[in-house]
Design a protein around this motif. Structure first.
Motif, PDB file in Angstrom:
ATOM      1  N   ASN A 192      -5.571   0.370   5.428  1.00 39.26           N
ATOM      2  CA  ASN A 192      -5.007   0.571   4.094  1.00 39.26           C
ATOM      3  C   ASN A 192      -4.945   2.045   3.723  1.00 39.26           C
ATOM      4  O   ASN A 192      -4.018   2.473   3.023  1.00 39.26           O
ATOM      5  CB  ASN A 192      -5.817  -0.208   3.057  1.00 39.26           C
ATOM      6  CG  ASN A 192      -5.618  -1.704   3.170  1.00 39.26           C
ATOM      7  OD1 ASN A 192      -4.620  -2.176   3.717  1.00 39.26           O
ATOM      8  ND2 ASN A 192      -6.570  -2.471   2.667  1.00 39.26           N
ATOM      9  N   SER A 193      -5.907   2.817   4.187  1.00 46.13           N
ATOM     10  CA  SER A 193      -5.871   4.264   3.944  1.00 46.13           C
ATOM     11  C   SER A 193      -4.675   4.902   4.634  1.00 46.13           C
ATOM     12  O   SER A 193      -4.009   5.782   4.065  1.00 46.13           O
ATOM     13  CB  SER A 193      -7.168   4.920   4.444  1.00 46.13           C
ATOM     14  OG  SER A 193      -8.284   4.461   3.725  1.00 46.13           O
ATOM     15  N   ALA A 237     -10.103  -1.099   5.490  1.00 39.09           N
ATOM     16  CA  ALA A 237     -10.165   0.154   4.745  1.00 39.09           C
ATOM     17  C   ALA A 237      -9.443   1.269   5.502  1.00 39.09           C
ATOM     18  O   ALA A 237      -8.701   2.072   4.909  1.00 39.09           O
ATOM     19  CB  ALA A 237     -11.621   0.546   4.489  1.00 39.09           C
ATOM     20  N   GLY A 284       0.615   4.244  -2.614  1.00 32.92           N
ATOM     21  CA  GLY A 284       0.554   5.668  -2.283  1.00 32.92           C
ATOM     22  C   GLY A 284       1.535   6.484  -3.106  1.00 32.92           C
ATOM     23  O   GLY A 284       1.229   7.618  -3.522  1.00 32.92           O
ATOM     24  N   VAL A 292      -7.284   2.309  -2.411  1.00 30.59           N
ATOM     25  CA  VAL A 292      -7.715   1.788  -1.115  1.00 30.59           C
ATOM     26  C   VAL A 292      -8.840   0.773  -1.292  1.00 30.59           C
ATOM     27  O   VAL A 292      -8.864  -0.270  -0.622  1.00 30.59           O
ATOM     28  CB  VAL A 292      -8.149   2.937  -0.185  1.00 30.59           C
ATOM     29  CG1 VAL A 292      -8.785   2.392   1.098  1.00 30.59           C
ATOM     30  CG2 VAL A 292      -6.955   3.826   0.159  1.00 30.59           C
ATOM     31  N   MET A 338       0.825  -1.209   0.000  1.00 35.72           N
ATOM     32  CA  MET A 338       0.000   0.000   0.000  1.00 35.72           C
ATOM     33  C   MET A 338       0.864   1.265   0.000  1.00 35.72           C
ATOM     34  O   MET A 338       0.465   2.300  -0.533  1.00 35.72           O
ATOM     35  CB  MET A 338      -0.944  -0.015   1.201  1.00 35.72           C
ATOM     36  CG  MET A 338      -1.976  -1.129   1.169  1.00 35.72           C
ATOM     37  SD  MET A 338      -2.995  -1.193  -0.343  1.00 35.72           S
ATOM     38  CE  MET A 338      -3.880   0.376  -0.221  1.00 35.72           C
ATOM     39  N   THR A 353      -8.461  -3.053  -0.229  1.00 40.55           N
ATOM     40  CA  THR A 353      -9.320  -3.541   0.845  1.00 40.55           C
ATOM     41  C   THR A 353     -10.137  -4.754   0.397  1.00 40.55           C
ATOM     42  O   THR A 353     -10.341  -5.701   1.168  1.00 40.55           O
ATOM     43  CB  THR A 353     -10.250  -2.413   1.328  1.00 40.55           C
ATOM     44  OG1 THR A 353      -9.445  -1.318   1.782  1.00 40.55           O
ATOM     45  CG2 THR A 353     -11.147  -2.884   2.462  1.00 40.55           C
ATOM     46  N   ALA A 376      -1.516   3.807   2.620  1.00 37.72           N
ATOM     47  CA  ALA A 376      -1.432   4.521   1.345  1.00 37.72           C
ATOM     48  C   ALA A 376      -1.122   5.997   1.580  1.00 37.72           C
ATOM     49  O   ALA A 376      -0.319   6.599   0.844  1.00 37.72           O
ATOM     50  CB  ALA A 376      -2.743   4.371   0.571  1.00 37.72           C
TER      51      ALA A 376
END
Length: 199
Positions: free
Chosen positions: A152-153, A149, A40, A54, A36, A58, A156
């Motif tokens: 992963n956000s 989510a 990004g 994302v 991730m 996810t 990223a």
């Protein structure tokens, strides 16, 4: 490993991210932090967009966790008892403790699943007791997706922030992950040597 991830992301785009995140959850040594984080960087370079990155990451995470959920479901709660009675010392559990954990999971499983998504090893392994406790499939999917989510956000976003110095992401994440793993191994060994079964 990093070169393989970079190549797959470059060639596969969102599909590459999806595939890598599925594999990361079936074979935990593949690092989601790097996957991730590189995604990004691709966002910062204009090669990807943040939300689809994302989202696909996810979805991959959630599908990868179905593998371990299915193993837990197939094994079941009661089938686990002979294994615990035979290897209780190495598991540092007796059946009484397993029953307590099972009841706790039935009452608070959704929060456990959500919280585990932010732990280095727990985010994958938690799927096994979720399956064993027969947490409803839709509920497992919902909380796995929600927690993944968020995580992963964050990863990223870290990749976007550190896009010009990506090695810093590995410099920070690597030592923290190693320290957590060392602490877990130490805690496990302490449990093995001090564990006593209930009478």
């Amino acid at each position: 490993m990093t070169d393989f991830i970079v190549h797959l992301i470059a060639r596969g785009g969102y599909a590459g991210i999806f595939l890598l995140m599925v594999l990361e959850n079936v074979f935990p040594p593949i690092p989601s932090e790097v996957i991730m984080g590189l995604g990004g960087i691709a966002v910062e370079q204009g090669e990807m967009a943040f939300v689809p990155l994302v989202l696909w990451g996810t979805i991959g995470t959630t599908i990868g966790n179905y593998f371990w959920y299915w193993i837990g479901w197939r094994t079941g709660y009661q089938r686990f008892r002979p294994f615990v009675e035979r290897y209780g010392r190495w598991l540092t559990l007796d059946w009484h403790e397993v029953e307590k954990l099972h009841r706790f999971f039935l009452s608070h499983g959704h929060w456990v699943i959500l919280a585990a998504r932010f732990m280095p090893t727990g985010r994958t392994l938690i799927s096994i007791p979720a399956g064993m406790a027969r947490i409803p499939f839709w509920e497992f999917t919902l909380w796995t997706f929600a927690g993944s989510a968020i995580w992963n956000s964050v990863l990223a976003g870290a990749g976007v922030f550190l896009s010009h110095n990506f090695h810093q992401l590995q410099d920070y994440v690597g030592p923290v992950a190693l320290a957590v793993m060392a602490g877990m191994v130490g805690w496990y060994l302490w449990r093995v040597f001090t564990w006593k079964p209930r009478d």
